[in-house]
Write a protein that holds these residues in place. Structure first.
Motif, short mmCIF file in Angstrom:
data_model
loop_
_atom_site.label_atom_id
_atom_site.label_comp_id
_atom_site.label_asym_id
_atom_site.label_seq_id
_atom_site.Cartn_x
_atom_site.Cartn_y
_atom_site.Cartn_z
N ILE A 211 32.53 102.71 28.83
CA ILE A 211 32.47 103.17 30.27
C ILE A 211 32.80 104.58 30.42
O ILE A 211 32.02 105.05 31.04
N TYR B 145 30.24 107.18 32.42
CA TYR B 145 30.85 107.98 33.50
C TYR B 145 30.46 109.26 33.35
O TYR B 145 29.96 110.08 34.33
N ARG C 134 30.09 106.74 38.58
CA ARG C 134 30.30 105.42 38.93
C ARG C 134 28.89 104.59 39.35
O ARG C 134 29.34 103.52 39.90
N LEU D 228 37.34 101.14 36.92
CA LEU D 228 36.86 102.53 36.69
C LEU D 228 37.24 103.45 38.07
O LEU D 228 36.62 102.98 39.08
N ILE E 71 40.14 104.79 33.45
CA ILE E 71 39.94 103.68 32.94
C ILE E 71 41.29 102.66 33.20
O ILE E 71 42.00 103.11 32.15
#
Length: 391
Positions: A151, A155, A160, A305, A311
C-alpha cells in the motif's frame, strides 16, 4: 527461419530449462528410501510431540519412538503402510464452524516427513513471495506487514487513486479438486515411487465427495492447498505484472490505480479460477476504493489509507464485542465461585497481546477500564483477607 519458428524455438528452450530444473529438484529430493531415513523420521517424530506431551497417546508414542520409528520406516519403504482413521470433530473459530480431521500421531510422523522433505522443496520454487500461509518464517502478521508495504509503494506513485479487489474462494478445502493435485504430482515428482506415495496419502485422506475435498488438520493437505493456485498466482505477478497483489490461503487482494482496468482483471481472474476447478465466492468479491474512509477488510483486519499516507490497521471489531460480553460473564461466574481472578487476568493478557499488534490503543484502553471497574474491588478484598486473618 520465420518469426513464428523463432518464437516456437524460444518457447521450447524455456520448456527444456524448466524441465531440467524440475528434474534437478526431484533428484535432490531423492528416492523414498532416502527420504524416509531413520534419522529424519526420528527427528520429525520428536517434533510431533511438541505442545501435546500431556496426551496419553503422545506419551505412549514417545516412549516407543526408537523401535516404532524403525517399524514405520520399514512399512513405508516396503509399501505396507496404511494410515489410521482420523479423529473427526467440529471447531468453532472466530464464529465459523470448521470440520477438522486430526490424524493419529503415528501418522503425523509420516505426514511431517512428507511435507518437509517432499512437498516444500518441490512446491516452494513455483510459489510467489506474497503467499504467506503455512510457510516457514511467514504467517498472518507477515502478510499484514507485506500488504502495508505494498500500500505504501502504491501511495508513493499514485496517491490514494485506485482501488483494491478482494476475492474469497468458496469452501477452499472441502471443494478442492484432487485431480489438480495429482497433476501437480506427476509434473513435479519425477520419481514414480515418490509420486505414488504422495498420491496414496491424498487418496486415503477423508473426502467430502468422491474426488473432492482435502481435510483440515492434516499437514500435507495444508501444503497441497497453499500451492494449488500457484499457476494463477504466477499469471497475476508475471504475465499481468501486478506488484501489489497477494493472498493468504483463500483470501486474495489486488491493488491497481485504474478502477476500470481492475474490474476487467478481476473478471478474468475469477473466470480463470473457475476454469481450474477452484470455486470463487462471488458474493464476497468486492472492489473497495483506497480513498474510502472505512478502508477495507482483509483476514479480519481493517486497513485504512489516510490522506497523509499513514496506514492504519485495526483488529477484529467483533472480537472486542465478544471480549466485553465475556468479562460480564466472568463476573457472574466469579460470584458463583466457578472462576478465579487469576483466570480472568490471564484472559485479559490474551486480549492485550492480540490488540497490541494493531492500532487499537483506544479499544484496549476501554476494555481495560471495564475490567478494572468490574474486578478491582474484588481484588482489593482478596488482598485484605490475609491481613484480617493475621490480625
Amino acid at each position: 527461419m520465420t518469426s513464428e519458428e523463432r518464437r516456437e524455438a524460444r518457447y521450447q528452450r524455456r520448456q527444456a530449462r524448466r524441465q531440467a530444473n524440475r528434474q534437478r529438484r526431484s533428484d535432490a529430493v531423492g528416492s523414498l528410501n532416502e527420504i524416509y531415513n531413520y534419522h529424519d523420521m526420528f527427528f520429525y517424530g520428536k517434533e510431533c510431540c511438541k505442545g501435546v506431551r500431556w496426551k496419553q497417546s503422545t506419551q505412549n508414542f514417545e516412549m516407543h519412538l526408537l523401535s516404532g520409528t524403525a517399524k514405520r520406516r520399514q512399512m513405508v519403504v516396503s509399501g505396507k503402510w496404511k494410515p489410521q482413521p482420523c479423529s473427526h470433530f467440529m471447531l468453532c473459530e472466530r464464529g465459523k464452524v470448521r470440520p477438522i480431521d486430526a490424524p493419529h500421531i503415528v501418522d503425523r510422523q509420516i505426514h511431517k516427513v512428507e511435507s518437509n522433505k517432499i512437498l516444500i522443496p518441490l512446491y516452494e520454487p513455483s510459489m510467489i513471495v506474497d503467499n504467506a500461509a503455512s510457510q516457514k518464517n511467514k504467517g498472518l502478521h507477515w502478510q499484514f506487514h507485506r500488504l502495508k508495504e505494498q500500500i505504501a509503494w502504491h501511495y508513493r506513485r499514485y496517491g490514494r487513486e485506485g482501488a483494491v479487489f478482494l476475492m474469497d474462494l468458496k469452501k477452499f478445502f472441502p471443494n478442492a479438486n484432487r485431480q489438480l493435485i495429482y497433476q501437480r504430482h506427476s509434473k513435479l515428482m519425477l520419481n514414480p515411487e515418490v509420486q505414488a506415495f504422495a498420491d496414496y496419502i491424498v487418496t486415503t485422506a477423508p473426502a467430502t465427495a468422491p474426488g473432492r475435498g482435502m481435510p483440515l488438520g492434516v499437514e500435507p493437505s495444508q501444503q497441497e492447498m497453499v500451492a494449488l493456485p500457484s499457476a494463477i498466482d504466477n499469471y497475476i505477478k508475471c504475465q499481468l505484472g501486478i506488484h501489489c497483489a497477494g493472498h493468504y490461503m483463500d483470501d486474495y487482494y489486488i491493488i491497481l490505480p485504474d478502477i476500470e482496468e481492475l474490474k476487467n482483471i478481476a473478471r478474468g481472474i475469477v473466470r480463470m479460477m473457475e476454469s481450474y476447478g477452484i470455486q470463487v465466492n462471488r458474493r464476497k468479491c468486492k472492489i473497495v476504493p483506497l480513498a474510502s474512509p472505512k478502508g477495507f477488510r482483509f483476514c479480519k483486519a481493517r486497513f485504512t489509507l489516510l490522506e497523509t499516507g499513514k496506514i492504519k490497521v485495526n483488529g477484529n471489531r467483533c472480537g472486542m464485542k465478544s471480549a466485553r460480553r465475556k468479562l460480564k460473564l466472568f463476573h457472574r461466574e466469579y460470584l458463583q465461585g466457578k472462576r478465579t481472578l487469576a483466570e480472568i487476568d490471564q484472559f485479559m493478557e490474551c486480549q492485550t497481546a492480540y490488540y497490541r499488534n494493531y492500532n487499537d490503543h483506544g479499544r484496549l484502553l476501554r476494555l481495560r477500564r471495564l475490567h478494572y471497574a468490574i474486578f478491582e474491588k474484588y481484588r482489593k478484598l482478596e488482598q485484605q483477607k490475609p491481613l484480617m486473618q493475621t490480625a
